[in-house]
Design an enzyme around this catalytic site. Structure first.
Site, short mmCIF file in Angstrom:
data_model
loop_
_atom_site.label_atom_id
_atom_site.label_comp_id
_atom_site.label_asym_id
_atom_site.label_seq_id
_atom_site.Cartn_x
_atom_site.Cartn_y
_atom_site.Cartn_z
N GLU A 83 -1.91 -0.99 -6.03
CA GLU A 83 -1.45 -2.61 -5.60
C GLU A 83 -1.64 -3.47 -6.13
OE1 GLU A 83 -4.74 -1.72 -2.36
OE2 GLU A 83 -4.28 0.34 -2.21
N HIS A 118 1.01 -0.92 0.19
CA HIS A 118 -0.19 -0.26 0.40
C HIS A 118 0.91 1.32 0.13
CE1 HIS A 118 -3.95 1.83 0.71
NE2 HIS A 118 -3.46 2.88 1.45
N TYR A 163 2.29 4.58 -1.10
CA TYR A 163 2.02 6.24 -2.17
C TYR A 163 2.61 6.38 -2.75
CZ TYR A 163 -2.54 6.04 0.98
OH TYR A 163 -3.57 5.85 1.46
#
Length: 197
Positions: free
Chosen positions: A161, A28, A30
């Site tokens: 993801e 996950h 960013y």
């Protein structure tokens, strides 16, 4: 300077199991390729090699496999994330933006690219997984602290993801993935960073 960040599974989410269990590990991280965390990612250009995406319900659970064609979810050709981000489209309204799984057409070579014209940075995603979840930071806000800023902002970064198809045990048309006693999950995802000349 060009570079590669390689994320290798297994990263020991389920090191062992004593009974067969459903699992779908992912990463996950960013990304914002602009070099300016006060800006958002809506001007980033994204390509996802996927003919299908999965619709979600009002609590963000994947519920139905649909074609991307003639929808805001068609990223087969690179486009700005903002281009079709019309929150009157029911699926985008439910996710407050993109927060959806895409079923990859194939997982040979590059499955997605992300490009920021302002910085010239290009990221390629290479993975052997069967799905990619696009999350455009719809629920980020200033309560999430980031060094050197006044806090996160909505759409300040996105996630790509790679994983098994989420909720796969409830879709007849795709394979259900489980981990059995004695098995080890193996998967690879590479995030490759380039500068576009």
């Amino acid at each position: 300077m060009n570079g590669i960040i390689k994320i290798n599974y297994p990263f020991t989410i389920l090191p062992t199991t004593d009974k067969e269990t459903v699992h779908a590990p992912t990463n996950h991280t960013y990304f914002n390729l602009s070099n300016d965390l006060s800006s958002d990612i809506l001007d980033h250009e994204l390509m996802i090699k996927a003919d299908k995406y999965i619709e979600i319900n009002n609590i963000l659970i994947p519920t139905k496999i649909s074609d991307v064609e003639n929808t805001p979810f068609d990223f087969r050709k690179s486009k700005k994330i903002s281009r079709d981000l019309d929150l009157s489209f029911e699926q985008l309204k439910l996710g407050s933006g993109y927060n959806h799984p895409f079923i990859l057409s194939d997982n040979i070579g590059t499955i997605a690219t992300l490009y920021c014209e302002k910085s010239g940075r290009l990221m390629e995603v290479i993975s052997d997984q069967e799905a990619l979840v696009l999350y455009t930071g719809n629920f980020l806000n200033e309560t999430i602290k980031i060094a050197g800023t006044n806090g996160a902002k909505k759409n300040g970064a996105l996630c790509l993801e790679t994983q098994y198809i989420p909720n796969n045990m409830n879709f007849d048309e795709v394979k259900t993935h489980t981990l059995k006693p004695g098995e080890v999950f193996n998967g690879n995802t590479v995030f490759k960073f380039l500068v576009k000349e």
